[in-house]
Motif scaffolding. Structure first.
Motif, PDB file in Angstrom:
ATOM      1  N   UNK A   1     -16.580   9.059 -13.203  1.00 47.10           N
ATOM      2  CA  UNK A   1     -17.422  10.024 -13.235  1.00 47.10           C
ATOM      3  C   UNK A   1     -18.208  10.107 -12.261  1.00 47.10           C
ATOM      4  N   UNK A   2     -18.189   9.046 -11.306  1.00 49.69           N
ATOM      5  CA  UNK A   2     -19.150   8.436  -9.664  1.00 49.69           C
ATOM      6  C   UNK A   2     -17.614   8.577  -8.665  1.00 49.69           C
ATOM      7  N   UNK A   3     -17.481   7.873  -8.821  1.00 52.90           N
ATOM      8  CA  UNK A   3     -15.538   7.209  -7.526  1.00 52.90           C
ATOM      9  C   UNK A   3     -14.232   8.236  -8.169  1.00 52.90           C
ATOM     10  N   UNK A   4     -14.183   8.625  -7.063  1.00 50.70           N
ATOM     11  CA  UNK A   4     -13.187   9.752  -6.944  1.00 50.70           C
ATOM     12  C   UNK A   4     -11.489   8.610  -6.631  1.00 50.70           C
ATOM     13  N   UNK A   5     -11.743   7.304  -5.451  1.00 51.58           N
ATOM     14  CA  UNK A   5     -10.507   6.612  -5.392  1.00 51.58           C
ATOM     15  C   UNK A   5     -11.040   5.218  -5.157  1.00 51.58           C
ATOM     16  N   UNK A   6     -11.137   4.659  -5.094  1.00 53.24           N
ATOM     17  CA  UNK A   6     -10.622   2.964  -5.277  1.00 53.24           C
ATOM     18  C   UNK A   6      -9.778   2.226  -4.263  1.00 53.24           C
ATOM     19  N   UNK A   7     -10.462   1.656  -2.761  1.00 52.60           N
ATOM     20  CA  UNK A   7      -9.626   0.853  -1.900  1.00 52.60           C
ATOM     21  C   UNK A   7      -9.439  -0.268  -1.807  1.00 52.60           C
ATOM     22  N   UNK A   8      -8.731  -0.765  -2.330  1.00 50.87           N
ATOM     23  CA  UNK A   8      -8.601  -2.537  -2.188  1.00 50.87           C
ATOM     24  C   UNK A   8      -7.980  -2.824  -0.771  1.00 50.87           C
ATOM     25  N   UNK A   9      -8.618  -4.145   0.059  1.00 46.61           N
ATOM     26  CA  UNK A   9      -8.290  -4.693   0.983  1.00 46.61           C
ATOM     27  C   UNK A   9      -8.381  -5.901   0.482  1.00 46.61           C
ATOM     28  N   UNK A  10      -6.985  -6.689   0.609  1.00 51.22           N
ATOM     29  CA  UNK A  10      -7.853  -8.126   1.109  1.00 51.22           C
ATOM     30  C   UNK A  10      -6.020  -9.033   0.647  1.00 51.22           C
ATOM     31  N   UNK A  11      -6.506 -10.008  -0.617  1.00 54.30           N
ATOM     32  CA  UNK A  11      -5.059 -10.575  -1.044  1.00 54.30           C
ATOM     33  C   UNK A  11      -4.107  -9.919  -2.155  1.00 54.30           C
ATOM     34  N   UNK A  12      -3.269 -10.987  -2.305  1.00 54.99           N
ATOM     35  CA  UNK A  12      -2.372  -9.403  -3.631  1.00 54.99           C
ATOM     36  C   UNK A  12      -3.158 -10.425  -4.564  1.00 54.99           C
ATOM     37  N   UNK A  13      -3.386 -11.265  -4.966  1.00 55.49           N
ATOM     38  CA  UNK A  13      -4.128 -11.056  -6.271  1.00 55.49           C
ATOM     39  C   UNK A  13      -5.700  -9.982  -6.390  1.00 55.49           C
ATOM     40  N   UNK A  14      -6.070  -9.233  -5.369  1.00 55.39           N
ATOM     41  CA  UNK A  14      -7.062  -8.341  -5.662  1.00 55.39           C
ATOM     42  C   UNK A  14      -6.829  -7.249  -5.859  1.00 55.39           C
ATOM     43  N   UNK A  15      -5.238  -6.972  -5.479  1.00 57.18           N
ATOM     44  CA  UNK A  15      -5.135  -6.154  -5.046  1.00 57.18           C
ATOM     45  C   UNK A  15      -4.359  -5.215  -6.501  1.00 57.18           C
ATOM     46  N   UNK A  16      -3.313  -6.478  -7.165  1.00 58.51           N
ATOM     47  CA  UNK A  16      -2.960  -6.776  -7.791  1.00 58.51           C
ATOM     48  C   UNK A  16      -4.240  -6.054  -9.594  1.00 58.51           C
ATOM     49  N   UNK A  17      -4.795  -7.013  -8.774  1.00 62.46           N
ATOM     50  CA  UNK A  17      -6.172  -7.031 -10.495  1.00 62.46           C
ATOM     51  C   UNK A  17      -7.024  -5.159 -10.192  1.00 62.46           C
ATOM     52  N   UNK A  18      -7.062  -5.204  -9.345  1.00 60.65           N
ATOM     53  CA  UNK A  18      -7.407  -3.183  -8.768  1.00 60.65           C
ATOM     54  C   UNK A  18      -6.408  -2.467  -9.340  1.00 60.65           C
ATOM     55  N   UNK A  19      -5.209  -2.487  -8.993  1.00 59.27           N
ATOM     56  CA  UNK A  19      -3.801  -2.039  -9.849  1.00 59.27           C
ATOM     57  C   UNK A  19      -4.337  -2.208 -11.688  1.00 59.27           C
ATOM     58  N   UNK A  20      -4.444  -3.629 -12.091  1.00 62.36           N
ATOM     59  CA  UNK A  20      -3.990  -3.051 -13.577  1.00 62.36           C
ATOM     60  C   UNK A  20      -5.101  -2.732 -14.078  1.00 62.36           C
ATOM     61  N   UNK A  21      -6.333  -2.860 -13.595  1.00 59.12           N
ATOM     62  CA  UNK A  21      -7.395  -2.660 -14.484  1.00 59.12           C
ATOM     63  C   UNK A  21      -8.145  -1.164 -14.088  1.00 59.12           C
ATOM     64  N   UNK A  22      -7.748  -0.308 -12.893  1.00 60.42           N
ATOM     65  CA  UNK A  22      -8.485   0.693 -12.502  1.00 60.42           C
ATOM     66  C   UNK A  22      -8.221   2.096 -13.602  1.00 60.42           C
ATOM     67  N   UNK A  23      -9.602   2.961 -13.858  1.00 62.95           N
ATOM     68  CA  UNK A  23      -9.350   3.794 -14.880  1.00 62.95           C
ATOM     69  C   UNK A  23      -9.224   5.327 -13.165  1.00 62.95           C
TER      70      UNK A  23
END
Length: 426
Positions: free
Chosen positions: A200-222
């Motif tokens: 409702x507030x965020x249109x897109x998320x951009x993770x920039x970091x290690x593989x673990x961070x990006x995998x977590x964001x990709x898995x859990x993001x709505x």
């Protein structure tokens, strides 16, 4: 801060960002340019205080036993601050693409149809280590007429807070809403969980970091995610090629810097040039201490190179992102096998062919399924600044609107516009 307070805080940041995004989308180019120039001036004037805040992060990181390269990433030296200031000034002078109309065509009905470039709205940026990303993300957000919510790594919290304060001052001085760039003030990981689940507030998320961070964001993001998980890039040496040029480019692609995601991790060599090329590049890699993980054919051709550090490649090596002085080496029959190998094992980031055959080059460009595909150039060029984008917020290996280095255009979208003069549909 307890879980309830974190939830309330994040929703408050989201609401303020959404409201600010409407004002940013409508802001004239001159006002956004003024904010960027103000930010450059504040970065130069505030150097002493910024370094004092940065010192707190550095001392804490050293006390916690962080490795020297990790501590180095946290530094805000006078040179880094000046580079950030110059970057803001360069963005200020670049053309404003918001509101640009493309492809306007008259239709048989009389209406004219085209597309207008508009901001995405609100993006969330989650990053690790380098505090300079705070300024890079903020400046691109301002220029592209977006609002953003930034969440940096806990190891750089004091530096990020200090930089974010300057960004908000610059926005205020230019008459723009300071809430257009907000920093998550808590280091609690729970905040990230909220940021990536607030469509409702965020249109897109951009993770920039290690593989673990990006995998977590990709898995859990709505909300949609602009991401890249790996930088398993390849350089393919074709038959025919300019051997001297191939040695120079393959060396640069691997050794110019080992840690970036656009460094070549795989070297493929056509059988017709392998006997001449491999001993030459092998000598270069041996002199620089690069370990070569080879298939049997490549290992046999490299066996006589003095000081060569050779190992047998495993299946895993073809998919590996080393970020270190290690490279996989394989002899292939030719361009067909090279393309098949890359499309199977690469992370679809950046891949290059070194060739004198125009047809091979064209096939490689068309058929290699990567975000950046190169002919006779080092993969290290896959970078927003090198591509003339002014700056980049990251590199995307996704296939939707933002692919490869993500600059201003990657933070925008196109909407259809229709101009008429009373036309109705029959």
């Amino acid at each position: 801060m307890n879980a309830l307070n974190i939830a309330e805080t994040m929703h408050s940041l989201g609401l303020q960002a959404r409201e600010a995004s409407a004002r940013m989308a409508a802001a004239p180019a001159a006002q956004k340019a003024q904010a960027l120039r103000e930010l450059a001036a504040l970065l130069r004037a505030g150097g002493e205080q910024l370094q004092a805040d940065n010192r707190k992060d550095l001392d804490r990181a050293t006390a916690a036993g962080l490795s020297a390269p990790m501590v180095d990433r946290l530094k805000l030296t006078p040179r880094i601050l000046e580079t950030l200031a110059v970057g803001c000034e360069q963005l200020a002078t670049m053309p404003d693409i918001i509101g640009e109309v493309i492809g306007m065509k008259q239709q048989p009905s009389g209406i004219r149809v085209g597309q207008m470039r508009v901001p995405l709205g609100v993006f969330g940026m989650i990053f690790e280590s380098r505090p300079n990303v705070t300024i890079e993300a903020a400046s691109l957000s301002i220029k592209s007429g977006n609002a953003c919510i930034l969440r940096g790594g806990s190891e750089a919290i004091e530096s990020n807070k200090a930089l974010a304060r300057l960004v908000q001052q610059a926005l205020q001085r230019a008459g723009l809403p300071p809430e257009a760039v907000q920093l998550v003030q808590t280091t609690d990981r729970e905040a990230v969980g909220h940021l990536i689940t607030m469509p409702e507030y965020v249109d897109v998320v951009i993770p920039r970091g290690g593989k673990g961070l990006i995998e977590r964001i990709s898995r859990d993001a709505k909300v949609p995610v602009i991401k890249h998980l790996d930088g398993n890039c390849h350089t393919y040496v074709d038959d025919p090629c300019d051997i001297a040029m191939a040695v120079k480019v393959a060396d640069n692609a691997k050794t110019q810097k080992y840690s970036p995601c656009n460094a070549s991790e795989g070297l493929l060599v056509a059988r017709g040039v392998a006997r001449e090329f491999l001993p030459k590049i092998g000598a270069v890699f041996a002199a620089k201490g690069v370990e070569m993980r080879c298939d049997p054919e490549a290992r046999a051709l490299l066996a006589e190179v003095p000081g060569a550090d050779l190992k047998d490649a495993t299946e895993q090596d073809w998919s590996e992102e080393y970020l270190a002085p290690i490279i996989s080496v394989k002899v292939v029959a030719g361009v067909d096998e090279a393309i098949a190998h890359i499309n199977r094992y690469s992370s679809h980031h950046t891949d290059a062919i070194l060739t004198r055959d125009h047809q091979h080059a064209q096939r490689f460009l068309r058929e290699v399924d990567s975000a950046s595909v190169m002919v006779n150039a080092s993969t290290r060029f896959a970078d927003g600044f090198e591509y003339g984008l002014g700056a980049e917020i990251g590199i995307s290996t996704d296939k939707f609107h933002a692919r490869g280095p993500v600059g201003l255009e990657g933070l925008t979208s196109l909407k259809w516009i229709v101009l008429g003069d009373g036309e109705i549909r029959g």
